[in-house]
Design a protein around this motif. Structure first.
Motif, PDB file in Angstrom:
ATOM      1  N   ARG A 254      -4.009   6.567  -4.901  1.00 39.10           N
ATOM      2  CA  ARG A 254      -4.054   5.649  -6.051  1.00 39.10           C
ATOM      3  C   ARG A 254      -2.672   5.520  -6.685  1.00 39.10           C
ATOM      4  O   ARG A 254      -2.235   4.419  -7.077  1.00 39.10           O
ATOM      5  CB  ARG A 254      -5.073   6.166  -7.069  1.00 39.10           C
ATOM      6  N   ARG A 257      -0.530   3.356  -4.493  1.00 40.92           N
ATOM      7  CA  ARG A 257      -0.959   1.959  -4.529  1.00 40.92           C
ATOM      8  C   ARG A 257      -0.589   1.283  -5.850  1.00 40.92           C
ATOM      9  O   ARG A 257      -0.164   0.113  -5.868  1.00 40.92           O
ATOM     10  CB  ARG A 257      -2.477   1.908  -4.313  1.00 40.92           C
ATOM     11  N   GLU A 296       5.399   2.815   2.302  1.00 41.23           N
ATOM     12  CA  GLU A 296       4.150   2.204   2.775  1.00 41.23           C
ATOM     13  C   GLU A 296       3.516   3.014   3.900  1.00 41.23           C
ATOM     14  O   GLU A 296       2.281   3.182   3.942  1.00 41.23           O
ATOM     15  CB  GLU A 296       4.426   0.776   3.238  1.00 41.23           C
ATOM     16  N   ASN A 303      -3.882   7.751   2.985  1.00 37.07           N
ATOM     17  CA  ASN A 303      -5.197   7.105   3.057  1.00 37.07           C
ATOM     18  C   ASN A 303      -5.950   7.510   4.325  1.00 37.07           C
ATOM     19  O   ASN A 303      -7.177   7.652   4.303  1.00 37.07           O
ATOM     20  CB  ASN A 303      -5.037   5.590   3.007  1.00 37.07           C
TER      21      ASN A 303
END
Length: 325
Positions: A254, A257, A296, A303
């Motif tokens: 989170r 992101r 990224e 993830n």
């Protein structure tokens, strides 16, 4: 004298022994069923993990392909400057090599996924991952839940089986009776003969034989109990650690992101604008783009770990497969 004989015998087994033998056969059936559930759980976890790895490798390839496109555009834009063009060309070559390595790794992951799913490897089936934001273990007593895990159910059933074997060994100390009936045809000088017999094994030296058998079976019961408790404690510790890692990685994902990636993207955009305005070098642009790319890719790895842990947690019990979404 020659004699021909035919006979039959029947053992009269006590009802208690018959019941114990029937219970043992039923327990063996239940053991086979639990072993099948354990295999189902492992298959679900293996297939789920293979899917997650293939999906995130595909996402990494996508991110690298996008970055490669941007690098090629920079290469075209810097063709007028020799030094800038060499720098852009080196960046393109580096990204192409990374993309080739990742593509090869993805293909291997697809082969592994096909092994679990029983079909051909095809990236088109990687439509996405399940909702891993929650698990059925939330708010549940972990110790009570794990008692239903096939591994532990299997041990509990082995304890029951060992108890039954001990009861059978105890029952064998009271032997069953056998009745036999035979008919003998003898030579012409003798009359035919029929005989009836009753036999029962004599239990000599029970302390050296039957009692030792019972003690051995009871020791197996205690050993199985200790093994189950040890496995339960290990499972609780392992799953508790995995739950903690899953929650921690959710928080990290989170943060990446919502905060880290937007900041890196804004920095890369600002440096690119400065380069276009002549206030930054092409090397600065590539440094900023590499930092964004690295961020990224790190986010995708986090993830992926979230989803891998979710698969392991959600499919601890095979019956949860229908509830996973």
């Amino acid at each position: 004298m020659t004699m021909r004989m035919v006979g039959i015998s029947q053992e009269f087994t006590r009802q208690n022994t018959l019941d114990l033998r029937q219970a043992r056969q039923q327990q063996l059936v239940e053991l086979a069923k639990t072993d099948k559930r354990l295999m189902q759980s492992k298959v679900l976890q293996g297939a789920g993990r293979a899917w997650v790895r293939a999906y995130f490798l595909q996402e990494q390839c996508r991110v690298l392909a996008d970055e490669l496109t941007q690098a090629r555009l920079k290469q075209q834009a810097s063709e007028a400057a020799y030094s800038g063009n060499r720098l852009a060309h080196a960046e393109v070559l580096l990204l192409e090599d990374q993309h080739q390595v990742l593509t090869s790794t993805l293909q291997q992951a697809l082969f592994d996924l096909a092994r679990w799913l029983g079909g051909e490897s095809n990236a088109d089936i990687l439509l996405g991952t399940p909702n891993s934001s929650r698990t059925h273990l939330d708010g549940m007593s972990l110790r009570d839940h794990l008692l239903r895990h096939p591994d532990l159910v299997l041990l509990s059933q082995r304890i029951d089986l060992a108890r039954t074997e001990a009861d059978l060994a105890e029952s064998a100390k009271s032997p069953d009776w056998t009745v036999s009936l035979s008919y003998a045809k003898r030579g012409s000088a003798f009359s035919d003969m029929m005989s009836v017999g009753v036999s029962v094994p004599l239990q000599w030296g029970q302390s050296r034989r039957q009692d030792r058998e019972v003690a051995s079976r009871l020791a197996q019961v205690e050993q199985a109990k200790a093994t189950r408790e040890d496995m339960l404690d290990r499972h609780v510790a392992e799953i508790s650690g995995q739950l903690d890692r899953w929650r921690s990685n959710q928080s990290r994902a989170r943060r990446y992101r919502e905060q880290i990636i937007p900041l890196q993207a804004a920095r890369a955009k600002a440096v690119n604008a400065q380069w276009r305005g002549g206030r930054a070098s092409l090397a600065d642009v590539f440094d900023a783009r590499r930092a964004l790319l690295s961020t990224e890719l790190d986010a995708l790895l986090i993830n992926m770990q979230v989803d891998l842990d979710w698969v392991d947690l959600e499919f601890l019990l095979p019956e949860n497969a229908g509830e996973a979404s």
